[in-house]
Design a protein around this motif. Structure first.
Motif, PDB file in Angstrom:
ATOM      1  N   LEU A 520       0.747  -1.200  -0.034  1.00 17.97           N
ATOM      2  CA  LEU A 520       0.117  -0.059   0.138  1.00 17.97           C
ATOM      3  C   LEU A 520       0.717   1.310   0.014  1.00 17.97           C
ATOM      4  CD1 LEU A 520      -2.937  -1.166   2.629  1.00 17.97           C
ATOM      5  CD2 LEU A 520      -2.843  -0.930   0.107  1.00 17.97           C
ATOM      6  N   MET A 521       1.885   1.370   0.713  1.00 16.45           N
ATOM      7  CA  MET A 521       2.891   2.533   1.022  1.00 16.45           C
ATOM      8  C   MET A 521       3.339   2.544  -0.409  1.00 16.45           C
ATOM      9  SD  MET A 521       4.087   1.900   4.687  1.00 16.45           S
ATOM     10  CE  MET A 521       5.210   3.250   4.750  1.00 16.45           C
ATOM     11  N   VAL A 547      -9.570   6.701  -4.057  1.00 21.63           N
ATOM     12  CA  VAL A 547      -8.871   5.558  -3.962  1.00 21.63           C
ATOM     13  C   VAL A 547      -7.707   6.117  -2.827  1.00 21.63           C
ATOM     14  CG1 VAL A 547      -7.241   3.853  -4.999  1.00 21.63           C
ATOM     15  CG2 VAL A 547      -9.391   4.645  -6.114  1.00 21.63           C
ATOM     16  N   VAL A 548      -7.111   7.361  -3.325  1.00 23.15           N
ATOM     17  CA  VAL A 548      -5.909   7.787  -2.310  1.00 23.15           C
ATOM     18  C   VAL A 548      -6.471   7.816  -0.853  1.00 23.15           C
ATOM     19  CG1 VAL A 548      -4.343   9.636  -1.888  1.00 23.15           C
ATOM     20  CG2 VAL A 548      -4.657   8.794  -4.093  1.00 23.15           C
ATOM     21  N   SER A 549      -7.742   8.348  -0.470  1.00 25.03           N
ATOM     22  CA  SER A 549      -7.979   8.474   0.909  1.00 25.03           C
ATOM     23  C   SER A 549      -8.173   6.949   1.532  1.00 25.03           C
ATOM     24  CB  SER A 549      -9.616   9.052   0.704  1.00 25.03           C
ATOM     25  OG  SER A 549      -9.320  10.545   0.386  1.00 25.03           O
ATOM     26  N   GLY A 550      -8.337   6.006   0.604  1.00 26.45           N
ATOM     27  CA  GLY A 550      -8.792   4.628   1.207  1.00 26.45           C
ATOM     28  C   GLY A 550      -7.222   4.184   1.498  1.00 26.45           C
ATOM     29  N   LEU A 551      -6.360   4.576   0.619  1.00 20.20           N
ATOM     30  CA  LEU A 551      -4.808   3.809   0.802  1.00 20.20           C
ATOM     31  C   LEU A 551      -4.466   4.687   2.040  1.00 20.20           C
ATOM     32  CD1 LEU A 551      -3.570   3.945  -2.748  1.00 20.20           C
ATOM     33  CD2 LEU A 551      -4.083   1.912  -1.480  1.00 20.20           C
ATOM     34  N   VAL A 552      -4.521   5.787   2.170  1.00 21.54           N
ATOM     35  CA  VAL A 552      -4.003   6.602   3.363  1.00 21.54           C
ATOM     36  C   VAL A 552      -4.598   5.930   4.599  1.00 21.54           C
ATOM     37  CG1 VAL A 552      -3.923   8.588   4.507  1.00 21.54           C
ATOM     38  CG2 VAL A 552      -3.589   8.537   2.001  1.00 21.54           C
ATOM     39  N   ALA A 553      -5.734   5.812   4.684  1.00 22.08           N
ATOM     40  CA  ALA A 553      -6.392   5.168   5.901  1.00 22.08           C
ATOM     41  C   ALA A 553      -5.736   3.886   6.160  1.00 22.08           C
ATOM     42  CB  ALA A 553      -7.874   5.154   5.700  1.00 22.08           C
ATOM     43  N   ARG A 554      -5.819   2.736   5.257  1.00 22.68           N
ATOM     44  CA  ARG A 554      -5.242   1.683   5.632  1.00 22.68           C
ATOM     45  C   ARG A 554      -3.803   1.640   6.104  1.00 22.68           C
ATOM     46  NH1 ARG A 554      -8.753   1.154   1.125  1.00 22.68           N
ATOM     47  NH2 ARG A 554     -10.282  -0.669   1.375  1.00 22.68           N
ATOM     48  N   ILE A 555      -3.061   2.581   5.399  1.00 23.49           N
ATOM     49  CA  ILE A 555      -1.646   2.802   5.716  1.00 23.49           C
ATOM     50  C   ILE A 555      -1.492   3.163   7.045  1.00 23.49           C
ATOM     51  CG2 ILE A 555       0.584   4.025   5.383  1.00 23.49           C
ATOM     52  CD1 ILE A 555      -0.302   3.908   2.195  1.00 23.49           C
ATOM     53  N   MET A 574      11.740  -0.427   5.021  1.00 23.13           N
ATOM     54  CA  MET A 574      10.807   0.388   5.654  1.00 23.13           C
ATOM     55  C   MET A 574      11.100   1.982   5.958  1.00 23.13           C
ATOM     56  SD  MET A 574       7.577   0.613   6.750  1.00 23.13           S
ATOM     57  CE  MET A 574       7.217  -1.185   6.502  1.00 23.13           C
ATOM     58  N   PHE A 575      12.168   2.200   6.145  1.00 23.46           N
ATOM     59  CA  PHE A 575      12.715   3.797   6.111  1.00 23.46           C
ATOM     60  C   PHE A 575      12.338   4.521   4.914  1.00 23.46           C
ATOM     61  CE2 PHE A 575      15.864   6.991   5.134  1.00 23.46           C
ATOM     62  CZ  PHE A 575      16.123   7.538   6.258  1.00 23.46           C
ATOM     63  N   LYS A 576      12.621   3.669   3.684  1.00 28.47           N
ATOM     64  CA  LYS A 576      12.459   4.332   2.411  1.00 28.47           C
ATOM     65  C   LYS A 576      10.981   4.495   2.150  1.00 28.47           C
ATOM     66  CE  LYS A 576      13.551   4.003  -2.596  1.00 28.47           C
ATOM     67  NZ  LYS A 576      12.155   4.392  -2.885  1.00 28.47           N
ATOM     68  N   ARG A 577      10.238   3.332   2.569  1.00 27.22           N
ATOM     69  CA  ARG A 577       8.695   3.799   2.298  1.00 27.22           C
ATOM     70  C   ARG A 577       7.988   4.606   3.017  1.00 27.22           C
ATOM     71  NH1 ARG A 577       9.051  -2.288   3.307  1.00 27.22           N
ATOM     72  NH2 ARG A 577       9.173  -3.375   1.111  1.00 27.22           N
ATOM     73  N   ILE A 578       8.558   4.880   4.501  1.00 25.17           N
ATOM     74  CA  ILE A 578       8.002   6.136   5.347  1.00 25.17           C
ATOM     75  C   ILE A 578       8.385   7.388   4.723  1.00 25.17           C
ATOM     76  CG2 ILE A 578       8.139   6.828   7.397  1.00 25.17           C
ATOM     77  CD1 ILE A 578       8.329   4.308   8.777  1.00 25.17           C
ATOM     78  N   SER A 579       9.511   7.364   4.288  1.00 27.08           N
ATOM     79  CA  SER A 579      10.109   8.640   3.591  1.00 27.08           C
ATOM     80  C   SER A 579       9.129   9.097   2.353  1.00 27.08           C
ATOM     81  CB  SER A 579      11.550   8.457   3.303  1.00 27.08           C
ATOM     82  OG  SER A 579      12.366   8.610   4.542  1.00 27.08           O
ATOM     83  N   ASP A 580       9.121   8.056   1.441  1.00 20.78           N
ATOM     84  CA  ASP A 580       8.243   8.369   0.359  1.00 20.78           C
ATOM     85  C   ASP A 580       6.798   8.585   0.459  1.00 20.78           C
ATOM     86  OD1 ASP A 580      10.580   7.604  -1.231  1.00 20.78           O
ATOM     87  OD2 ASP A 580      10.178   5.699  -1.709  1.00 20.78           O
ATOM     88  N   THR A 581       6.207   7.656   1.514  1.00 22.90           N
ATOM     89  CA  THR A 581       4.862   8.048   1.999  1.00 22.90           C
ATOM     90  C   THR A 581       4.849   9.707   2.416  1.00 22.90           C
ATOM     91  OG1 THR A 581       4.512   5.704   2.381  1.00 22.90           O
ATOM     92  CG2 THR A 581       2.902   7.413   3.025  1.00 22.90           C
ATOM     93  N   ALA A 582       5.679  10.042   3.150  1.00 21.44           N
ATOM     94  CA  ALA A 582       5.581  11.372   3.714  1.00 21.44           C
ATOM     95  C   ALA A 582       5.566  12.454   2.701  1.00 21.44           C
ATOM     96  CB  ALA A 582       6.571  11.254   5.020  1.00 21.44           C
TER      97      ALA A 582
END
Length: 753
Positions: A520-521, A547-555, A574-582
């Motif tokens: 999801l991230m 769709v984005v709202s649903g993804l953010v809620a699940r993440i 996970m460090f990269k995923r968190i940075s990209d999501t932010a």
């Protein structure tokens, strides 16, 4: 003798010039050329002025276009000049090689499940390349002759003996005799395909003789010459050899070619080392040295390098002197290069690389007549390129597109659509910072795109139709979230509403069923990037926002569980995923999303046993979002660097907090003191353990940031409380007041009642 064999070297200017002289003397009434009979109907197009070499005949299997063969022609190719001679003089001309319908028919057909990547060109190779592993003579006949004459390789020998030959009298008789002698000494046998090729050529010659032609000119590769004389094989034996061959339905067309593809460095079996230089030999046979050095001087001046008329004179003299010393009639490319390196380049190889790229190989893209057979998709692309004023060139060109302008927006959409179809004519460089209305593209046409266009014709008659159909088909077959989100982004950028709708339906279904937080991230950043273009590209992004709202809620719900019990590799991912999501959520600038994201980050930061790399990054992102202050970050950092934590865990926490930016450490004294004190308190053994981790973190800082930190550490500006400078004065009275409590905690005094 009714048949006259002219053994040539593919793409040789000297061979072409000698061949034209021989044809003018012979005045043939029929010309047969080694080439694909499948393309005989295209021969009249060689006479059109709009056909500008280099070009290639393209023969491909109609049901499977990636099964194809190219036959390249340059202006100095003997076959090209022979065809034009015949057409200009009204002489019948035809190809006589084994048809590609039989050669390509031998390959087992495989129905393509999806549009493949652009194939590498399967250019027709000479017989000597096909036989390289069977017999040393057959594999390199020119090299065998060159070594006998004292030359290092066959190309240099052929250039001196044929390409630079001033008098071509008897040259083809000598070539035929030399090749006959070599074929007698060859120990290996031709493979079946080569035997069939020569048998078909002999049958074609016999057919021309039966038709009553009295002076037949046969233009073929030098190696094949001796095999095409009448006594080489009987008609009955050739017919038996050709019986029962497989056959496929093929089509023929022209494709623009480039000198880079004609060069041997491209992997083309019949390629030459210097197509640009060979064109120069063809155009200026009597002033090779003077004009070449003039071209070098012009190139040097275009690059703001010194190149005067005096340099040209000296370079010409040096090249001619080198040729005389080596007992050569004219300076060859070796002498020209040595003279240019000495005079223009002052012995440096760097300018010589420029000469090799721009002059020796040269950047040239041919053009084909508009009447050449094409698919509807090719015709549509040609119209779009002309309408949008995007030139098809062999060299790269940059386009800075302002998407607020209609023509630039359409250019961007065309390039994105072609990328969807696996035709990477353009590569996007960057999007101009945070602005959503700029794109920088670098475009460069490659000849093999012609094949991919033919393959893509199965999806539609126009670029828009083909891209839409291909994207919809890809969406129906896709199951992974990242693949679907990337497809949605591409379809939005390409302005394909039907494809967006299809991909969004698939994406909603996949997102609703997925509980894999890492996936999801990974799916969120492409969607957030696509939303940036909603207003500028005039696309409806309402469904995408849902769709984005649903993804953010699940993440946000699943992030704490996804960050539990991570090893070093999983934490780095996970460090990269968190940075990209932010970063993606920062682009969206939605308050509800930001609040939910900060709550999830705080939960991860408060988790007991969370990996330091992940916990540190969460705290840094909370600080950047102003969800926590510097004081709270300092407290968390101080706890993470306490003696209870292992040095590796502490170093990971520092990396997660500071990686990518050192300004936080420079401008906040408390954080500097905490980290400085922790480093100073490490023993030499522990310091050696954490040093690689710290260097990895500090390597992500900019040079000015590292310089400021180094100067600060050198000046000793860290506070004494952190372990530097003089010790603070001791308050004895306050210390004595705490002694009874300390003694009680240590069990050294009875408790008070």
């Amino acid at each position: 003798m009714t048949v006259h064999i002219f053994g040539i070297r593919h793409h040789g200017p000297g061979s072409a010039r000698s061949l034209l002289l021989a044809l003018e003397q012979l005045q043939p009434d029929c010309v047969l050329i080694e080439g694909p009979p499948d393309a005989d109907e295209l021969l009249p197009l060689f006479a059109e002025e709009s056909l500008q070499p280099p070009v290639a005949l393209l023969i491909y299997v109609a049901s499977q276009p990636n099964e194809a063969a190219y036959y390249p022609f340059a202006v100095f190719s003997p076959e090209f000049q022979a065809i034009r001679y015949a057409l200009q003089n009204g002489v019948p001309v035809r190809f006589m090689d084994l048809p590609q319908a039989h050669q390509l028919g031998a390959a087992p057909p495989e129905p393509p499940p999806e549009l493949p990547e652009a194939p590498a060109p399967e250019a027709q190779q000479p017989a000597e390349a096909a036989l390289a592993e069977q017999d040393p003579i057959a594999g390199d006949p020119l090299g065998h002759l060159a070594r006998a004459a004292g030359y290092s390789d066959g190309e240099r020998w052929w250039e001196q003996m044929v390409e630079q030959r001033q008098d071509s009298t008897g040259v083809f008789e000598a070539i035929l005799e030399a090749m006959a002698a070599l074929r007698e000494q060859a120990t290996g046998e031709l493979d079946l395909n080569e035997q069939r090729r020569e048998a078909w050529m002999r049958q074609t010659i016999r057919a021309a003789e039966k038709q009553g032609y009295g002076r037949i000119a046969v233009v073929c590769g030098a190696w094949h010459g001796p095999a095409l004389v009448g006594s080489a094989s009987s008609a009955k034996a050739d017919a038996a050899l050709l019986k029962g061959m497989p056959k496929a339905k093929v089509q023929a067309t022209f494709s623009p070619w480039t000198y880079k593809r004609l060069a041997s460095s491209s992997g083309y079996g019949a390629g030459i080392a210097s197509p640009g230089y060979y064109e120069h030999l063809w155009q200026a046979p009597n002033e090779v040295t003077n004009r070449w050095m003039a071209l070098v001087a012009r190139l040097m001046r275009e690059q703001d390098l010194d190149a005067s008329a005096a340099h040209v004179v000296e370079a010409v003299r040096l090249a001619e002197a080198l040729a005389a010393i080596r007992d050569r009639p004219l300076p060859g490319l070796d002498e020209l290069n040595e003279a240019a390196r000495a005079v223009f380049c002052f012995g440096s190889d760097l300018p010589m690389q420029l000469i090799a790229e721009k002059l020796i190989v040269a950047e040239r893209l041919g053009s084909v007549p508009g009447s050449a057979p094409t698919t509807p998709l090719q015709s549509d692309l040609t119209r779009e390129q002309k309408r949008l004023r995007m030139a098809v060139e062999a060299t790269w060109r940059d386009y800075a597109l302002d998407l607020r302008k209609p023509i630039d927006l359409e250019r961007s959409q065309l390039l994105h659509r072609l990328n969807l179809l696996k035709i990477p004519w353009g590569h996007i460089q960057h999007a101009g910072g945070k602005g959503t209305f700029h794109e920088n593209w670098r475009v460069e046409w490659q000849p093999e795109f012609t094949i991919t266009l033919i393959e893509a014709s199965m999806w539609g008659a126009t670029v828009a139709e083909a891209a839409t159909a291909y994207a919809c088909d890809t969406a129906r077959r896709a199951t992974a979230l990242p693949e679907l989100t990337a497809l949605v982004e591409q379809a939005l950028l390409a302005d394909l509403p039907k494809a967006v709708a299809q991909a969004m339906r698939q994406l909603e279904e996949a997102a609703a069923l997925s509980s894999d937080v890492p996936h999801l991230m990974e799916a969120l950043p492409p969607l957030a990037n696509a939303l940036r273009y909603g207003n500028v590209r005039r696309t409806d992004s309402a469904a995408l926002e849902h769709v984005v709202s649903g993804l953010v809620a699940r993440i946000c719900i699943g992030l704490p569980g996804a960050c539990a019990s991570l090893n070093d590799d999983a934490a780095a991912a996970m460090f990269k995923r968190i940075s990209d999501t932010a970063q993606a959520l920062g682009m969206l600038a939605d308050r509800q999303h930001q609040q939910a994201w900060c709550d999830a980050l705080r939960q991860v930061a408060d988790m007991a046993g969370a990996h330091g790399l992940v916990a540190g990054r969460c705290c840094r992102l909370l600080l950047d979002a102003e969800a926590i202050g510097t004081d709270e970050l300092g407290q968390r950092l101080s706890f993470a660097l306490s003696p209870a934590a292992t040095p590796a865990q502490a170093a990971a926490w520092v990396e997660g907090t500071l990686k990518g930016s050192g300004m936080l450490l420079i401008h906040h004294e408390s954080l500097w003191q905490i980290i400085d004190g922790w480093v100073r308190g490490l023993t030499p053994e522990l310091f050696q353990q954490v040093l690689p981790l710290l260097r990895r973190t500090f390597a992500t800082f900019t040079k000015p940031e590292r310089r400021q930190m180094g100067e600060r550490a050198k000046d000793g500006t860290a506070s004494a409380a952190a372990g530097g400078g003089e010790a603070l004065p001791l308050d004895t009275a306050r210390a004595e007041a705490a002694l009874p409590l300390v003694a009680q905690l240590l069990g050294l005094a009875p408790a008070a009642h």
